[in-house]
Enzyme design. Structure first.
Site, PDB file in Angstrom:
ATOM      1  N   SER A 181     -16.628 -51.056   6.216  1.00  0.00           N
ATOM      2  CA  SER A 181     -15.756 -50.498   7.254  1.00  0.00           C
ATOM      3  C   SER A 181     -15.071 -49.246   6.730  1.00  0.00           C
ATOM      4  O   SER A 181     -14.988 -49.020   5.511  1.00  0.00           O
ATOM      5  CB  SER A 181     -14.695 -51.533   7.654  1.00  0.00           C
ATOM      6  OG  SER A 181     -13.703 -50.960   8.483  1.00  0.00           O
ATOM      7  N   TYR A 217      -7.793 -57.511   6.415  1.00  0.00           N
ATOM      8  CA  TYR A 217      -9.096 -56.990   6.829  1.00  0.00           C
ATOM      9  C   TYR A 217      -9.497 -55.791   5.975  1.00  0.00           C
ATOM     10  O   TYR A 217     -10.649 -55.674   5.542  1.00  0.00           O
ATOM     11  CB  TYR A 217      -9.050 -56.607   8.303  1.00  0.00           C
ATOM     12  CG  TYR A 217     -10.381 -56.170   8.870  1.00  0.00           C
ATOM     13  CD1 TYR A 217     -11.384 -57.095   9.122  1.00  0.00           C
ATOM     14  CD2 TYR A 217     -10.625 -54.828   9.159  1.00  0.00           C
ATOM     15  CE1 TYR A 217     -12.610 -56.701   9.653  1.00  0.00           C
ATOM     16  CE2 TYR A 217     -11.841 -54.424   9.687  1.00  0.00           C
ATOM     17  CZ  TYR A 217     -12.829 -55.355   9.932  1.00  0.00           C
ATOM     18  OH  TYR A 217     -14.037 -54.955  10.455  1.00  0.00           O
TER      19      TYR A 217
END
Length: 277
Positions: free
Chosen positions: A160, A173
Site C-alpha cells: 500500500s 494498517y
C-alpha cells in the site's frame, strides 16, 4: 512480448473483494485456471461464475487466511481441481475501526467522545496485523510448498501507499502494510535459489466497499479526507481496480520480469512521487 498465463494455476486470496475479484477475472480472460479464495464464499463464487460464463476456468473456495490447517485443506482441493499453484496473489487484508483514530493530530482540547491514539483497542490492532501480515505469510507457507518445484513461479503481495509514508488515523494498517513490503523482500531473498520470484504492488487510492463511506458523503461528494487525497495525487483522481492489472501481470509473467525480484511497485497516480509542493 505478451502476457502468457494460459493453463497457469493462479490462486488469489481475498478474491471476493473488488480489487482481487477484478484481478481474478483478468487472469481468467488470459486462459488461467483461477482459484478464488475468500472467507465470503458467495462473493468468491460470484466472481468465479463470471469467469466461467466468459468461457474461463475458475472456482470459488471458502478460505480463512488466518487458519493454516484450513488453508491446507483448501490447498488439497485446489490441487485436485486444477493442479499445483503457479502464481499466488496474496490479496487478503484490510483495516478495522477499532484500530483507527478519529483525529489526525493530537490536541489537548479535543471533545471527550473523540477516539484518540490512547483509546485504540489492542484487539483491533492485533486483528489488522494478523489479517494483513499473517494473512499473507500463511497462504505463502501452504501454497509455496508446491511452487518451489516449479520451473517458473511467482508470488505477488498487496502492499500500500501506507507502506512508504503512513497516513494519519490508521497506524495499525500503515504498519501492517509496511510489514508486507518487508516480508516481500524477505521472501524474494529466501526463495532466490528456487524458481519462485516474490514482488508486490502498492496501490494508491481506489474506491472500494471498505472505504467508500470515508471518501464520499451522503450526496456522493468528496469528503474533506478525499479532497486531501486528490490534492496530493498529481493525476487528480482515484484509481480503478482494472488499472492494477498490468502491473500484476508484469510482475507475475516470467517472460517479462524474470530478473525482477523483491520490488514493491507503486500504482498510485503519482502519489508517492509528490512532495505536496
Amino acid at each position: 512480448m505478451i502476457f502468457d498465463f494460459k493453463d497457469k494455476v493462479v490462486v488469489i486470496t481475498g478474491a471476493g473483494g473488488v480489487i482481487c475479484g477484478d484481478l481474478a477475472k483478468a487472469f481468467g480472460k488470459q486462459g488461467a485456471k483461477v482459484a478464488l479464495l475468500d472467507l465470503n464464499l458467495e462473493a468468491a463464487q460470484a466472481f468465479a461464475s463470471e469467469i466461467k460464463a466468459a468461457g474461463g476456468h475458475a472456482k470459488g473456495y471458502r478460505a480463512n487466511v488466518l487458519d493454516k490447517d484450513h488453508l491446507q485443506d483448501v490447498h488439497q482441493e485446489v490441487n485436485k481441481d486444477f493442479g499445483p499453484c503457479d502464481i499466488l496473489i496474496n490479496g487478503a487484508g484490510g483495516n478495522n475501526p477499532k484500530a483507527t483514530t478519529d483525529n489526525e493530530f493530537h490536541e489537548n482540547d479535543l471533545p471527550e467522545e473523540t477516539k484518540t491514539f490512547f483509546d485504540l483497542d489492542p484487539t483491533g490492532i492485533e486483528f489488522v496485523f494478523n489479517l494483513n501480515y499473517l494473512g499473507t505469510l500463511l497462504p505463502t507457507q501452504v501454497f509455496a510448498q508446491d511452487m518451489v518445484t516449479k520451473e517458473h513461479a511467482a508470488i505477488s503481495n498487496i502492499s500500500s501507499m501506507n507502506a512508504f509514508t503512513p497516513l494519519t488515523k490508521i497506524p495499525a494498517y500503515s504498519g501492517a502494510k509496511a510489514a508486507i513490503s518487508n516480508l516481500t523482500a524477505w521472501l524474494a531473498v529466501h526463495f532466490a535459489k528456487t524458481n519462485i520470484r516474490c514482488n508486490a504492488i502498492a496501490p494508491g487510492f481506489l474506491v472500494t466497499k471498505q472505504n467508500e463511506n470515508l471518501l464520499f458523503d451522503e450526496q456522493h461528494q468528496p469528503t474533506p479526507r478525499a479532497k486531501k487525497i486528490l490534492g496530493n495525487t498529481p493525476m487528480g483522481r482515484f484509481g480503478k481496480a482494472d488499472e492494477l492489472t498490468g502491473g500484476v501481470f508484469f510482475l507475475a509473467d516470467h517472460n517479462l520480469s524474470s530478473f525482477i525480484d523483491g520490488v514493491v511497485l507503486p500504482i498510485d497516480g503519482g502519489f508517492n512521487a509528490y512532495a505536496g509542493v
